[in-house]
Design an enzyme around this catalytic site. Structure first.
Site, PDB file in Angstrom:
ATOM      1  N   GLU A  29       3.216  -0.561   1.388  1.00 23.60           N
ATOM      2  CA  GLU A  29       2.809  -0.966   2.725  1.00 23.60           C
ATOM      3  C   GLU A  29       1.814  -2.132   2.680  1.00 23.60           C
ATOM      4  OE1 GLU A  29       1.395   2.703   4.733  1.00 23.60           O
ATOM      5  OE2 GLU A  29       2.073   3.648   2.873  1.00 23.60           O
ATOM      6  N   HIS A  53      -2.918   5.383  10.900  1.00 23.39           N
ATOM      7  CA  HIS A  53      -1.735   4.699  11.435  1.00 23.39           C
ATOM      8  C   HIS A  53      -1.724   4.661  12.964  1.00 23.39           C
ATOM      9  CE1 HIS A  53      -0.534   4.315   7.420  1.00 23.39           C
ATOM     10  NE2 HIS A  53       0.228   5.385   7.282  1.00 23.39           N
ATOM     11  N   HIS A  87       6.540   1.188   7.249  1.00 18.63           N
ATOM     12  CA  HIS A  87       6.305   2.383   6.441  1.00 18.63           C
ATOM     13  C   HIS A  87       7.619   2.948   5.883  1.00 18.63           C
ATOM     14  CE1 HIS A  87       4.377   6.042   5.038  1.00 18.63           C
ATOM     15  NE2 HIS A  87       3.215   5.661   5.524  1.00 18.63           N
TER      16      HIS A  87
END
Length: 316
Positions: A281, A78, A148
């Site tokens: 996601e 991420h 998220h």
């Protein structure tokens, strides 16, 4: 109603009218900003520069090696240890039903090449929440943005999502190693707990002895969703509150994460436990920069990265 924070361009609350007549916040969050910074989890955050994992934080772009920040079992996750979820975004526009936030990520941010100007617009109309991401760059780079948010259609703090049902419109998923990195090609979902093509109760699916489920202590996998363009990719339903959300996306993949590592403080003195929410996601596939035959995450000067997510809430 949708509440958004400038820290991480984060979805803080999503209040919906549920099928049992009760209005609930169905998005997990934390009461204190300090907890968003100090406790991992990415709750509601806008993820960038690269959502999901890059193996060992290394890839090659135009023949040159690139090394980016690592934060998860030796891999980049991420965006790295100081990804976009940890940064303050600027509010560019704010109306009654929408807000647009922006961020400039400098050349070399977490090791990624190119200065990137990113934006996210949240808008709400009726029972639909729309999330639109864009990004441009001044040098070749990779970009893969997502949201998220963890959802629990029984309400934040209501317990696990074990009783929810999930449908994912995918015939293949991406097996991974013990660190979450793809081990090869995509695999058919047939005969596995990853066959979510019909409504599947999550609790039993997460407690099988399938080796991929055991590795992740649940599901934390990419699904190769069917079709192209903005289309339905998943449906999450709570029989308890008679509430559903249909997820639409224009991305090739959907990372399904059943909150296997959820922990830390939540709201009203509660603490989160594994399985208290599910993150759906939309994105390109994990480790795509090291798989040139997969849909590309490359972004060049003069081009604009775009992705769209829609949550369409409903009642049963």
């Amino acid at each position: 109603m949708v509440d958004v924070l400038t820290l991480g361009a984060t979805v803080h609350r999503v209040e919906v009218g549920c099928g049992d007549g009760v209005r609930r916040n169905v998005a997990l969050g934390r009461d204190r900003i300090a907890d968003l910074l100090d406790v991992e989890g990415f709750l509601g955050a806008t993820i960038g520069r690269y959502a999901n994992r890059i193996a060992a934080g290394r890839f090659v772009l135009d023949g040159a090696p690139v090394t980016v920040g690592t934060s998860d079992r030796g891999n980049s996750l991420h965006g790295g240890p100081e990804g976009w979820d940890k940064l303050l975004w600027t509010v560019d526009a704010h109306e009654a039903s929408s807000v647009t936030l922006s961020l400039v990520s400098a050349d070399g941010d977490m090791g990624f090449p190119g200065a990137v100007a990113a934006s996210v617009t949240y808008s709400a109309e009726g029972s639909t929440v729309r999330v639109e991401h864009t990004a441009t760059t001044d040098a070749p780079t990779v970009v893969n943005m997502t949201n998220h948010s963890y959802l629990n259609l029984d309400g934040d703090g209501a317990g696990t999502i074990d009783g929810h049902t999930l449908v994912v419109h995918a015939d293949h998923y991406t097996p991974v190693d013990a660190t979450g990195i793809p081990v090869g090609e995509h695999a058919p979902v047939d005969g596995t707990p990853f066959d979510l093509r019909t409504p599947t109760v999550l609790g039993p699916a997460l407690r099988t002895d399938h080796p991929q489920v055991a590795l992740a202590s649940g599901i934390d996998h990419n699904f190769v969703v069917r079709g192209e363009g903005l289309r339905p990719v998943a449906v999450l339903t709570s029989p308890l509150t008679r509430t559903s959300v249909e997820l639409l996306s224009d991305q090739p993949g959907l990372q399904v994460y059943t909150g296997n590592g959820l922990a830390g403080p939540g709201r009203a003195g509660r603490r989160y436990r594994p399985g208290d929410g599910i993150a759906l996601e939309p994105q390109v596939y994990p480790d795509t920069p090291n798989h040139p035959d997969w849909p590309s995450a490359r972004l060049d000067p003069g081009d604009t990265y775009r992705s769209v997510i829609e949550w369409r809430f409903g009642v049963l």
